[in-house]
Motif scaffolding. Sequence first.
Motif, mmCIF file in Angstrom:
data_model
loop_
_atom_site.group_PDB
_atom_site.id
_atom_site.type_symbol
_atom_site.label_atom_id
_atom_site.label_comp_id
_atom_site.label_asym_id
_atom_site.label_seq_id
_atom_site.Cartn_x
_atom_site.Cartn_y
_atom_site.Cartn_z
ATOM 1 N N THR A 152 -15.394 -13.849 -56.377
ATOM 2 C CA THR A 152 -16.727 -13.328 -56.266
ATOM 3 C C THR A 152 -16.746 -11.749 -56.405
ATOM 4 O O THR A 152 -17.439 -11.040 -57.186
ATOM 5 C CB THR A 152 -17.659 -13.904 -55.273
ATOM 6 N N GLU A 153 -15.997 -11.403 -55.321
ATOM 7 C CA GLU A 153 -16.073 -9.679 -55.176
ATOM 8 C C GLU A 153 -15.556 -9.068 -56.493
ATOM 9 O O GLU A 153 -16.082 -8.072 -56.963
ATOM 10 C CB GLU A 153 -15.226 -9.330 -53.937
ATOM 11 N N ALA A 154 -14.547 -9.875 -56.965
ATOM 12 C CA ALA A 154 -13.716 -9.042 -58.443
ATOM 13 C C ALA A 154 -14.750 -8.956 -59.587
ATOM 14 O O ALA A 154 -14.994 -7.961 -60.326
ATOM 15 C CB ALA A 154 -12.487 -9.804 -58.330
ATOM 16 N N GLU A 155 -15.250 -10.331 -59.543
ATOM 17 C CA GLU A 155 -16.220 -10.358 -60.619
ATOM 18 C C GLU A 155 -17.659 -9.401 -60.390
ATOM 19 O O GLU A 155 -17.969 -8.991 -61.669
ATOM 20 C CB GLU A 155 -16.720 -11.939 -60.839
ATOM 21 N N TYR A 156 -18.001 -9.201 -59.227
ATOM 22 C CA TYR A 156 -19.079 -8.322 -58.914
ATOM 23 C C TYR A 156 -18.885 -6.882 -59.146
ATOM 24 O O TYR A 156 -19.730 -6.388 -59.856
ATOM 25 C CB TYR A 156 -19.326 -8.530 -57.635
ATOM 26 N N ILE A 157 -17.650 -6.566 -58.780
ATOM 27 C CA ILE A 157 -17.168 -5.215 -59.440
ATOM 28 C C ILE A 157 -17.128 -4.672 -60.825
ATOM 29 O O ILE A 157 -17.487 -3.828 -61.279
ATOM 30 C CB ILE A 157 -15.734 -4.719 -58.523
ATOM 31 N N ALA A 158 -16.424 -5.823 -61.306
ATOM 32 C CA ALA A 158 -16.404 -5.718 -62.910
ATOM 33 C C ALA A 158 -17.732 -5.698 -63.485
ATOM 34 O O ALA A 158 -18.127 -4.811 -64.420
ATOM 35 C CB ALA A 158 -15.580 -6.980 -63.450
ATOM 36 N N SER A 172 -9.618 -0.959 -55.965
ATOM 37 C CA SER A 172 -9.356 -1.496 -54.502
ATOM 38 C C SER A 172 -9.089 -3.000 -54.639
ATOM 39 O O SER A 172 -9.361 -3.881 -55.578
ATOM 40 C CB SER A 172 -10.612 -1.595 -53.744
ATOM 41 N N VAL A 173 -8.507 -3.617 -53.555
ATOM 42 C CA VAL A 173 -8.094 -5.168 -53.605
ATOM 43 C C VAL A 173 -9.516 -5.950 -53.352
ATOM 44 O O VAL A 173 -10.181 -5.711 -52.264
ATOM 45 C CB VAL A 173 -6.979 -5.256 -52.470
ATOM 46 N N SER A 174 -9.735 -6.795 -54.095
ATOM 47 C CA SER A 174 -10.861 -7.668 -53.671
ATOM 48 C C SER A 174 -10.366 -8.757 -52.919
ATOM 49 O O SER A 174 -9.390 -9.732 -53.223
ATOM 50 C CB SER A 174 -11.410 -8.514 -55.193
ATOM 51 N N HIS A 227 -18.411 -5.486 -46.752
ATOM 52 C CA HIS A 227 -17.055 -4.834 -47.161
ATOM 53 C C HIS A 227 -17.044 -4.357 -48.443
ATOM 54 O O HIS A 227 -15.952 -3.492 -48.706
ATOM 55 C CB HIS A 227 -16.110 -5.979 -46.946
ATOM 56 N N ILE A 228 -17.934 -4.581 -49.453
ATOM 57 C CA ILE A 228 -17.885 -4.259 -50.677
ATOM 58 C C ILE A 228 -18.359 -2.647 -50.742
ATOM 59 O O ILE A 228 -19.514 -2.394 -49.988
ATOM 60 C CB ILE A 228 -18.682 -5.086 -51.757
ATOM 61 N N ASP A 229 -17.631 -1.887 -51.405
ATOM 62 C CA ASP A 229 -18.020 -0.452 -51.554
ATOM 63 C C ASP A 229 -19.577 -0.436 -51.861
ATOM 64 O O ASP A 229 -19.976 -1.147 -53.045
ATOM 65 C CB ASP A 229 -17.239 0.119 -52.304
ATOM 66 N N VAL A 230 -20.194 0.673 -51.163
ATOM 67 C CA VAL A 230 -21.691 0.782 -51.652
ATOM 68 C C VAL A 230 -21.819 1.110 -52.902
ATOM 69 O O VAL A 230 -23.226 0.784 -53.684
ATOM 70 C CB VAL A 230 -22.255 1.995 -50.513
#
Length: 423
Positions: free
Chosen positions: A291-297, A285-287, A346-349
């Motif tokens: 911060t969101e990109a790093e969190y997902i990684a 998904s588009v971050s 907004h970040i996937d659960v």
Amino acid sequence: MDVKSAFLNGFIEEEVYVRQPPGFESARFLDQVYKLRKALYGLKQAPRAWYARLKSFLLKSGFVMGSVGKTLFLLSRGGDTLIVQIYVDDIIFGGSSHTLVSSFAEQMSREFEMSLMGELQFFLGLQIKQGPKGTFVYQAKYTRDILKKFEMGDSKPMTTPMSTDTALDADKDGEAMDQKEFRGMIGSLLYLTATRPDIQFAVCLCARYQASPRTSHRQAVKRIFRYLKFTPELGLWYSSGSSLSLGGFSDADHAGCRIDRKSTSGTCQLLGTSLVSWSSRKQASVSLSTTEAEYIATAGCCSQLLWMKATLSDFGLRFGKIPLLMDSTSAISVAKDPILHSKTKHIDVRFHFLRDHYEKGDIDLVHVASENQLADIFTKPIEFGAFVRLRGELGVLQVEGVDNALIKGEIESQWTGLIALLV
């Protein structure tokens, strides 16, 4: 150890019938078929039947199957341990007792028709050098073979797999190239990434354009081959003196894809100073932020670390808090601070399990300076000096260095800082 005609050893439980083979028809029963008692090559049940037969034999012999990896079997006898790893009809085994190893080899030879290959030197195209200081895994022969196959053996060598100013996109106005050739090049390089994490990002980036390859994409792939021409002997070094501390690195390149602006996750997991697994993958998904990109990684890295922790428990290894190193203080704050929950709705659960495992004490999120972020090599092209440094810290070394002084002393000092971070 290799099992001869492995699939012919499996017993099948289903009712399966085959017609009489040409030239072997029974004159008395021309209109009848054969009912199979054992598996045949080409039968879809054959691999499952062979594994069931082998598993049953090993369990009856006192082995215990791994709780995570179902192809791993362990036998403990006295104070000694025997480890057996199965890959279809190829079996790798080793143990702490020569007597136990010899006994297993004899036992298997009595039950199945086997070929004993001796000390592990080749496996699935991988070359292995073993010594008192450690083990070296590389694919030098395979590298030379693919350079010759794609007529890149006489190409000009390059010092990095991708230039720092490379920005690949769909290039719809570019000249189209043969899709079959491009996919063949990508497939060959993907197999090489089993021992060459230094080309992982470049290969995965080029692989995104297999559906409609252009000349610009082919030039990027040829750059990787020219880098392999410069470094054909590189491989992974696993030191016998490495500690058994588990740790991981996580990084992300925010909105790195020029087509859909999705980010690239880069992660690597180490056991001591030995690189065990690594990944370079475009996020689903588009971050909306770095911060969101790093969190997902980091969530993906955490998942892999937990899997490794469960796998290593079969070997009797136990770990406390596993350090997970990242260079984003804001992403660490999101995982640690429950006050920030409202900012991450907004970040996937599914990515929030990172926070759960931090609170449980399974992992410890640690900040690392960007220049010491090993996973950076899996997210974007890097200039030569930093690329070589990160490549060395990941344990990607020259094959001829196995027997020289470099392995005996200099590499250990090079990894001192890395060990301090993971312990």
